[in-house]
Design a protein around this motif. Structure first.
Motif, PDB file in Angstrom:
ATOM      1  N   SER A 305       0.835  -1.196   0.000  1.00 25.76           N
ATOM      2  CA  SER A 305       0.000   0.000   0.000  1.00 25.76           C
ATOM      3  C   SER A 305       0.875   1.253   0.000  1.00 25.76           C
ATOM      4  O   SER A 305       2.012   1.248   0.470  1.00 25.76           O
ATOM      5  CB  SER A 305      -0.917   0.002   1.223  1.00 25.76           C
ATOM      6  N   ALA A 306       0.309   2.333  -0.529  1.00 26.60           N
ATOM      7  CA  ALA A 306       1.067   3.587  -0.659  1.00 26.60           C
ATOM      8  C   ALA A 306       1.544   4.111   0.685  1.00 26.60           C
ATOM      9  O   ALA A 306       2.611   4.723   0.787  1.00 26.60           O
ATOM     10  CB  ALA A 306       0.194   4.630  -1.362  1.00 26.60           C
ATOM     11  N   LYS A 307       0.749   3.846   1.733  1.00 24.45           N
ATOM     12  CA  LYS A 307       1.087   4.341   3.072  1.00 24.45           C
ATOM     13  C   LYS A 307       2.432   3.796   3.548  1.00 24.45           C
ATOM     14  O   LYS A 307       3.174   4.465   4.267  1.00 24.45           O
ATOM     15  CB  LYS A 307      -0.032   3.974   4.046  1.00 24.45           C
ATOM     16  N   TYR A 308       2.767   2.568   3.154  1.00 25.70           N
ATOM     17  CA  TYR A 308       4.000   1.925   3.616  1.00 25.70           C
ATOM     18  C   TYR A 308       5.048   1.842   2.510  1.00 25.70           C
ATOM     19  O   TYR A 308       6.056   1.163   2.665  1.00 25.70           O
ATOM     20  CB  TYR A 308       3.687   0.510   4.123  1.00 25.70           C
ATOM     21  N   PHE A 309       4.834   2.536   1.401  1.00 30.67           N
ATOM     22  CA  PHE A 309       5.721   2.441   0.245  1.00 30.67           C
ATOM     23  C   PHE A 309       7.149   2.817   0.641  1.00 30.67           C
ATOM     24  O   PHE A 309       7.398   3.886   1.207  1.00 30.67           O
ATOM     25  CB  PHE A 309       5.225   3.348  -0.883  1.00 30.67           C
ATOM     26  N   GLN A 310       8.084   1.913   0.345  1.00 29.34           N
ATOM     27  CA  GLN A 310       9.507   2.075   0.627  1.00 29.34           C
ATOM     28  C   GLN A 310       9.808   2.258   2.116  1.00 29.34           C
ATOM     29  O   GLN A 310      10.859   2.775   2.493  1.00 29.34           O
ATOM     30  CB  GLN A 310      10.077   3.263  -0.173  1.00 29.34           C
ATOM     31  N   ARG A 311       8.871   1.814   2.973  1.00 32.39           N
ATOM     32  CA  ARG A 311       9.120   1.891   4.424  1.00 32.39           C
ATOM     33  C   ARG A 311       9.147   0.504   5.073  1.00 32.39           C
ATOM     34  O   ARG A 311       9.327   0.396   6.285  1.00 32.39           O
ATOM     35  CB  ARG A 311       8.041   2.735   5.120  1.00 32.39           C
ATOM     36  N   THR A 312       8.948  -0.559   4.310  1.00 33.82           N
ATOM     37  CA  THR A 312       8.957  -1.906   4.874  1.00 33.82           C
ATOM     38  C   THR A 312      10.095  -2.718   4.278  1.00 33.82           C
ATOM     39  O   THR A 312      10.464  -2.549   3.115  1.00 33.82           O
ATOM     40  CB  THR A 312       7.621  -2.625   4.606  1.00 33.82           C
ATOM     41  N   PHE A 319      14.824 -15.831   5.956  1.00 30.61           N
ATOM     42  CA  PHE A 319      13.608 -16.642   6.074  1.00 30.61           C
ATOM     43  C   PHE A 319      13.843 -18.050   5.543  1.00 30.61           C
ATOM     44  O   PHE A 319      13.475 -19.042   6.175  1.00 30.61           O
ATOM     45  CB  PHE A 319      12.466 -15.975   5.309  1.00 30.61           C
ATOM     46  N   VAL A 320      14.477 -18.143   4.401  1.00 37.48           N
ATOM     47  CA  VAL A 320      14.713 -19.457   3.787  1.00 37.48           C
ATOM     48  C   VAL A 320      15.616 -20.313   4.666  1.00 37.48           C
ATOM     49  O   VAL A 320      15.391 -21.516   4.831  1.00 37.48           O
ATOM     50  CB  VAL A 320      15.321 -19.293   2.375  1.00 37.48           C
ATOM     51  N   SER A 321      16.638 -19.703   5.261  1.00 37.36           N
ATOM     52  CA  SER A 321      17.619 -20.471   6.028  1.00 37.36           C
ATOM     53  C   SER A 321      17.204 -20.699   7.479  1.00 37.36           C
ATOM     54  O   SER A 321      17.530 -21.731   8.068  1.00 37.36           O
ATOM     55  CB  SER A 321      18.984 -19.768   5.996  1.00 37.36           C
ATOM     56  N   GLN A 322      16.458 -19.746   8.066  1.00 38.36           N
ATOM     57  CA  GLN A 322      16.164 -19.832   9.497  1.00 38.36           C
ATOM     58  C   GLN A 322      14.677 -19.703   9.845  1.00 38.36           C
ATOM     59  O   GLN A 322      14.313 -19.820  11.013  1.00 38.36           O
ATOM     60  CB  GLN A 322      16.938 -18.745  10.257  1.00 38.36           C
ATOM     61  N   GLY A 323      13.836 -19.442   8.856  1.00 38.55           N
ATOM     62  CA  GLY A 323      12.416 -19.295   9.135  1.00 38.55           C
ATOM     63  C   GLY A 323      12.045 -17.982   9.790  1.00 38.55           C
ATOM     64  O   GLY A 323      10.980 -17.853  10.397  1.00 38.55           O
ATOM     65  N   ILE A 324      12.912 -16.969   9.666  1.00 41.94           N
ATOM     66  CA  ILE A 324      12.651 -15.657  10.264  1.00 41.94           C
ATOM     67  C   ILE A 324      11.919 -14.790   9.241  1.00 41.94           C
ATOM     68  O   ILE A 324      12.469 -14.439   8.204  1.00 41.94           O
ATOM     69  CB  ILE A 324      13.962 -14.979  10.702  1.00 41.94           C
ATOM     70  N   ALA A 325      10.685 -14.456   9.570  1.00 39.13           N
ATOM     71  CA  ALA A 325       9.847 -13.677   8.646  1.00 39.13           C
ATOM     72  C   ALA A 325       9.584 -12.272   9.194  1.00 39.13           C
ATOM     73  O   ALA A 325       8.518 -11.695   8.963  1.00 39.13           O
ATOM     74  CB  ALA A 325       8.526 -14.409   8.399  1.00 39.13           C
ATOM     75  N   ASP A 326      10.544 -11.718   9.923  1.00 40.43           N
ATOM     76  CA  ASP A 326      10.371 -10.403  10.551  1.00 40.43           C
ATOM     77  C   ASP A 326      10.089  -9.330   9.513  1.00 40.43           C
ATOM     78  O   ASP A 326      10.550  -9.408   8.364  1.00 40.43           O
ATOM     79  CB  ASP A 326      11.628 -10.010  11.329  1.00 40.43           C
ATOM     80  N   LEU A 327       9.352  -8.312   9.955  1.00 39.02           N
ATOM     81  CA  LEU A 327       9.071  -7.147   9.111  1.00 39.02           C
ATOM     82  C   LEU A 327       9.608  -5.909   9.803  1.00 39.02           C
ATOM     83  O   LEU A 327       9.307  -5.656  10.976  1.00 39.02           O
ATOM     84  CB  LEU A 327       7.564  -6.994   8.887  1.00 39.02           C
ATOM     85  N   GLU A 328      10.415  -5.137   9.085  1.00 34.45           N
ATOM     86  CA  GLU A 328      10.908  -3.861   9.611  1.00 34.45           C
ATOM     87  C   GLU A 328      10.106  -2.723   8.985  1.00 34.45           C
ATOM     88  O   GLU A 328       9.982  -2.642   7.762  1.00 34.45           O
ATOM     89  CB  GLU A 328      12.391  -3.685   9.297  1.00 34.45           C
ATOM     90  N   ILE A 329       9.559  -1.877   9.843  1.00 40.30           N
ATOM     91  CA  ILE A 329       8.859  -0.671   9.386  1.00 40.30           C
ATOM     92  C   ILE A 329       9.736   0.518   9.729  1.00 40.30           C
ATOM     93  O   ILE A 329      10.104   0.712  10.891  1.00 40.30           O
ATOM     94  CB  ILE A 329       7.479  -0.522  10.046  1.00 40.30           C
TER      95      ILE A 329
END
Length: 463
Positions: A305-312, A319-329
């Motif tokens: 979404s435009a609200k989070y554009f280039q902020r996530t 994720f592939v190697s350790q299963g870490i699906a963290d999201l940085e905002i």
């Protein structure tokens, strides 16, 4: 001889209004007016109402009986009273030292058993001059000590038969055993055996055989319908993927970056399987609608979404190697607050999801204490003003006086929302100036641990 018994420890108390006395003098046939569930060791009281009962000249005889199943009733106690005496006699050796009968406020005859045991279960009957006034069905239960569940073989594979065994010992009465798998009751497929111990308690063993499936749980529960107690355990012989958010609540600082943590665990860490998955982060808006803010499909990031554009930001290799699906905002705003969902999918198939709440806060500025007078003298009345601003959410101002005494209740505070959505707080404290007195203004933010303080002291100089 007059006998008076006082019992001052109420617990399970059952009452019933008196029925009309039969003109024939025979006890009319009645069903139990109450069914009572107790735990072994508790105290039990039953109140037989004397409302509307007139004692005849020959006296009033109140009898308590106890009956188990189709056995003949056992007389527990007789309470007799007339114009000259009041006597109580007890006749059941099983209850010796645990059973009492007394009249309470001339309005009821109270039977007390303390403590109760499982052998006390049965029907309790109160007769007044031969007429039944109360009949109770009492169930005394002994909770099962524990419930255990296991399965064989330990290294079962998908499609192979797995034997799940559920056991519980030392309980009473015989419980209801239920099995649930994949959201469906499968109790009829289980074989349950119950053995009775010498002390009257039951030991339960229930066995369920099913074809094992990945991620399927087998739940065994033991239910006591009289006391409404439930014991529940489950096993998952072949663990399925799990999506977890280690922190259910995260607080970010306005303008700073914040990380929402999400973990995927697979029974076997297979990077080829991980590469086939998709990470989808969503947020619930104020209307409860889900909105996708970040999506990675098999390693390719799609537009959000435009609200989070280039902020996530998401780290696919991790994720592939350790299963870490963290999201940085990045550069979080107050508008970013809400409930976020970490969702993992394989094509259109949902693997799992979990939730995390994001709060965004802004620390308050260091408080400033001011006053309007230039010349200050001892014993002078003075208004101290404490000012802080730029904080979110609404905080609190506390005043501490000499000896760290809390003076907050003597102050007057004002809060104003500024154009940027932050809050400005001011507090006015009226004091009488004394030499060497110290006053502290403490500013706190409910979403932060650190507090900001400012201190003013009055010293013996030019005063």
């Amino acid at each position: 001889m007059q006998l008076l018994i006082l019992v001052l420890l109420p617990h399970a108390i059952v009452t019933a209004d008196s029925a009309n006395v039969s003109s024939t003098g025979q006890a009319p046939l009645k069903k139990p007016s109450h069914s009572v569930g107790l735990i072994e060791g508790q105290k039990f009281e039953a109140n037989c109402s004397l409302s509307g009962i007139t004692a005849p000249p020959e006296g009033l005889l109140i009898a308590w009986n106890w009956k188990v199943g189709n056995e003949y009733p056992v007389r527990l106690a007789n309470h007799f009273s007339d114009n000259t005496q009041e006597t109580v006699t007890y006749s059941a050796s099983q209850f010796r030292g645990r059973l009492w009968v007394h009249i309470e406020n001339s309005s009821s005859c109270v039977l007390t058993i303390n403590p109760v045991s499982i052998s006390d279960s049965g029907e309790y009957q109160c007769l007044i001059n031969g007429n039944q006034e109360l009949l109770l069905d009492v169930h005394v239960d002994r909770p099962f000590r524990n419930i255990e569940i296991s399965y064989e073989p330990k290294n079962v594979t998908e499609g192979e038969e797995v034997t799940v065994t559920c056991t519980a010992d030392g309980g009473f009465p015989q419980p209801d055993v239920q099995w649930v798998s994949e959201g469906q009751k499968v109790t009829r497929e289980a074989k349950t055996t119950v053995n009775r111990s010498r002390d009257g308690s039951f030991n339960v063993r229930s066995v369920l055989r099913k074809d094992a499936k990945v991620g399927v749980r087998y739940s065994c529960s033991i239910w006591d319908r009289f006391t409404e107690k439930l014991l529940l355990e489950f096993v998952e012989p072949i663990p399925g993927p799990k999506v977890k958010t280690p922190l259910k609540e995260v607080t970010g600082i306005l303008g700073k970056n914040v990380v929402l943590k999400c973990r995927l665990s697979l029974p076997h860490n297979n990077s080829d399987i991980m590469k086939e998955l998709s990470i989808i982060w969503l947020v619930h808006d104020t209307t409860g609608t889900e909105k996708i803010i970040h999506e990675v499909i098999q390693g390719d990031k799609t537009l959000s979404s435009a609200k989070y554009f280039q902020r996530t930001k998401n780290f696919w290799n991790t994720f592939v190697s350790q299963g870490i699906a963290d999201l940085e905002i990045q550069a979080v705003t107050i508008e970013d607050m809400g409930n976020y969902i970490c969702r993992i999918k394989k094509g259109t198939e949902l693997i799992g999801e979990n939730f995390v709440e994001l709060k965004v806060t802004s620390p308050y500025s260091k408080p400033v204490i001011t006053y309007v007078r230039r010349d200050i003298h001892q014993h002078q009345v003075l208004h101290l003003l404490c000012l802080t601003q730029g904080g979110f959410p609404i905080g609190d101002i506390q005043w501490l006086g000499p000896g760290q005494k809390d003076l907050t209740d003597q102050s007057e505070s004002h809060i104003k929302e500024t154009s940027d959505g932050m809050y400005k707080m001011m507090s006015d404290l009226k004091i009488v100036v004394e030499v060497d007195d110290t006053y502290t203004c403490v500013v706190s933010n409910p979403w932060l641990e650190n507090k900001e303080t400012e201190v003013i002291a009055f010293v013996n100089k030019n005063m």
